[in-house]
Design a protein around this motif. Structure first.
Motif, PDB file in Angstrom:
ATOM      1  N   MET A  69      43.850  58.468  58.079  1.00  0.00           N
ATOM      2  CA  MET A  69      43.324  57.106  58.063  1.00  0.00           C
ATOM      3  C   MET A  69      44.275  56.233  57.258  1.00  0.00           C
ATOM      4  SD  MET A  69      40.053  57.395  55.497  1.00  0.00           S
ATOM      5  CE  MET A  69      40.233  57.789  53.752  1.00  0.00           C
ATOM      6  N   LEU A  70      44.361  54.970  57.652  1.00  0.00           N
ATOM      7  CA  LEU A  70      45.239  54.014  56.994  1.00  0.00           C
ATOM      8  C   LEU A  70      44.384  53.039  56.205  1.00  0.00           C
ATOM      9  CD1 LEU A  70      48.276  53.333  56.819  1.00  0.00           C
ATOM     10  CD2 LEU A  70      47.922  51.734  58.709  1.00  0.00           C
ATOM     11  N   GLN A  71      44.634  52.944  54.901  1.00  0.00           N
ATOM     12  CA  GLN A  71      43.880  52.065  54.019  1.00  0.00           C
ATOM     13  C   GLN A  71      44.771  50.922  53.531  1.00  0.00           C
ATOM     14  OE1 GLN A  71      42.735  54.895  50.953  1.00  0.00           O
ATOM     15  NE2 GLN A  71      40.666  55.064  51.798  1.00  0.00           N
ATOM     16  N   GLY A  72      44.133  49.823  53.136  1.00  0.00           N
ATOM     17  CA  GLY A  72      44.872  48.730  52.528  1.00  0.00           C
ATOM     18  C   GLY A  72      45.986  48.192  53.390  1.00  0.00           C
ATOM     19  N   ILE A  73      45.708  47.944  54.639  1.00  0.00           N
ATOM     20  CA  ILE A  73      46.761  47.564  55.581  1.00  0.00           C
ATOM     21  C   ILE A  73      47.393  46.231  55.187  1.00  0.00           C
ATOM     22  CG2 ILE A  73      47.211  46.906  57.988  1.00  0.00           C
ATOM     23  CD1 ILE A  73      45.041  48.995  58.757  1.00  0.00           C
ATOM     24  N   THR A  74      48.684  46.277  54.919  1.00  0.00           N
ATOM     25  CA  THR A  74      49.444  45.076  54.551  1.00  0.00           C
ATOM     26  C   THR A  74      50.375  44.628  55.664  1.00  0.00           C
ATOM     27  OG1 THR A  74      51.179  46.430  53.526  1.00  0.00           O
ATOM     28  CG2 THR A  74      49.391  45.678  52.093  1.00  0.00           C
ATOM     29  N   ARG A  75      50.668  45.531  56.593  1.00  0.00           N
ATOM     30  CA  ARG A  75      51.569  45.222  57.705  1.00  0.00           C
ATOM     31  C   ARG A  75      50.851  45.525  59.019  1.00  0.00           C
ATOM     32  NH1 ARG A  75      55.018  48.415  60.808  1.00  0.00           N
ATOM     33  NH2 ARG A  75      56.744  47.297  61.813  1.00  0.00           N
TER      34      ARG A  75
END
Length: 323
Positions: A69-75
């Motif tokens: 899982m991908l958290q804190g997506i900035t891009r």
């Protein structure tokens, strides 16, 4: 197009998860690698909130069954899966994660590879999360979904797709992204940044897989609701972010999938949207299965009648002349 259910059941025997050996091959992470990745927005256009750090979390201890899982997506971005022989169809997928994170494998890369093997170009969307501190946080998933549609159409020549054959589908909270786009594809949620933004953000068809839809507290997924619209939203805000209450006659045809025993996202989310689409005269194909629970994807559907769902979805895309 009339679907022969007996033929579909026979076809399902050929799916990658039909045997133990095939299932092992399917779960091998090496086969779940995108061919390319493109940023949704030009460099410098979006500024992440202070302190937000993007990270990948591996939730599986099985080396043959990655569940990241991908958290804190900035891009925010699109990971692209390109078939050897593109048939011109494109599918954008928005994985779920309760608006807390975005699932990578189970609701992104797995179906992407399955569709890629059948000639479809797939874009897995990693969208910004509304609870991460972005300005206009409730609209950032929709902004990213609109931008994804426009960017994919702008890349039609480079990716070998037909810009008039682009589907958008979402799982769980990603289904809320998809169904919001279904009804608010032309909402002015961001200012145009380049020529791609002159293109339509309306999908040619849309799909929701065990979707979060409604913000009605009686049936809403509580975590998704709180992340999207807060703890005590007023009635107008609750309605705006409930796609089943905003259906329109010009929205695209819809495909819905849900398990009746889903204990995480009430099936009433899909049922209400289905009925609203029918009332509006919008084509809607829905498949409800007794078993499957929540988040079954492809692998967890193995051995159940719901395992046929990828073929049902592909045949529906064919019936709508997307593939």
């Amino acid at each position: 197009m009339t679907l022969d259910r007996r033929a579909l059941l026979s076809a399902s025997l050929a799916l990658p998860f039909a045997s133990a050996a095939a299932k092992e091959a399917w779960t091998r992470p090496a086969g779940l690698t995108p061919d390319a990745s493109v940023a949704l927005w030009p460099g410098g256009h979006i500024k992440p909130p202070p302190g937000l750090v993007e990270q990948v979390v591996q939730r599986s201890d099985d080396p043959d069954a990655s569940d990241r899982m991908l958290q804190g997506i900035t891009r925010p971005r699109l990971d692209i899966f390109r078939p050897a022989k593109p048939n011109g169809a494109a599918v954008i997928l928005a994985p779920g994660g309760g608006y807390r994170y975005v699932v990578v494998d189970k609701e992104g890369y797995e179906l992407a590879r399955w569709l890629k093997d059948r000639g479809i170009t797939v874009y897995v969307l990693f969208y910004r999360l509304p609870g991460d501190g972005w300005i206009d946080g409730a609209d950032v998933p929709l902004s990213d979904a609109q931008r994804a549609m426009r960017l994919v159409r702008s890349r039609a020549g480079a990716d070998g797709i037909d810009p008039a054959r682009v589907a958008f589908g979402g799982f769980s909270a990603g289904g809320q992204v998809a169904t919001s786009l279904l009804t608010r594809f032309d909402a002015k949620v961001y200012a145009p940044v380049d020529s791609a933004d002159a293109l339509s953000a309306r999908p040619d068809v849309s799909a929701g897989f065990y979707s979060v839809v409604s913000m009605d507290p009686a049936i809403a997924h509580a975590v998704s609701r709180e992340k999207l619209i807060g703890i005590n939203p007023d009635a107008a805000r609750e309605k705006l972010y409930s796609p089943e209450r905003n259906v329109r006659t010009d929205m695209p045809p819809l495909f819905l999938l849900h398990a009746e025993n889903d204990s995480v996202v009430n099936i009433e989310n899909s049922l209400r949207l289905h009925e609203a689409a029918r009332t509006a005269g919008v084509p809607c194909e829905a498949h409800y299965f007794a078993e499957g629970e929540h988040g079954f994807g492809i692998l967890k559907a193995a051995g159940l009648p719901v395992a046929i769902w990828p073929e049902l979805f592909r045949n529906w895309l064919a019936a709508r002349k997307i593939v």
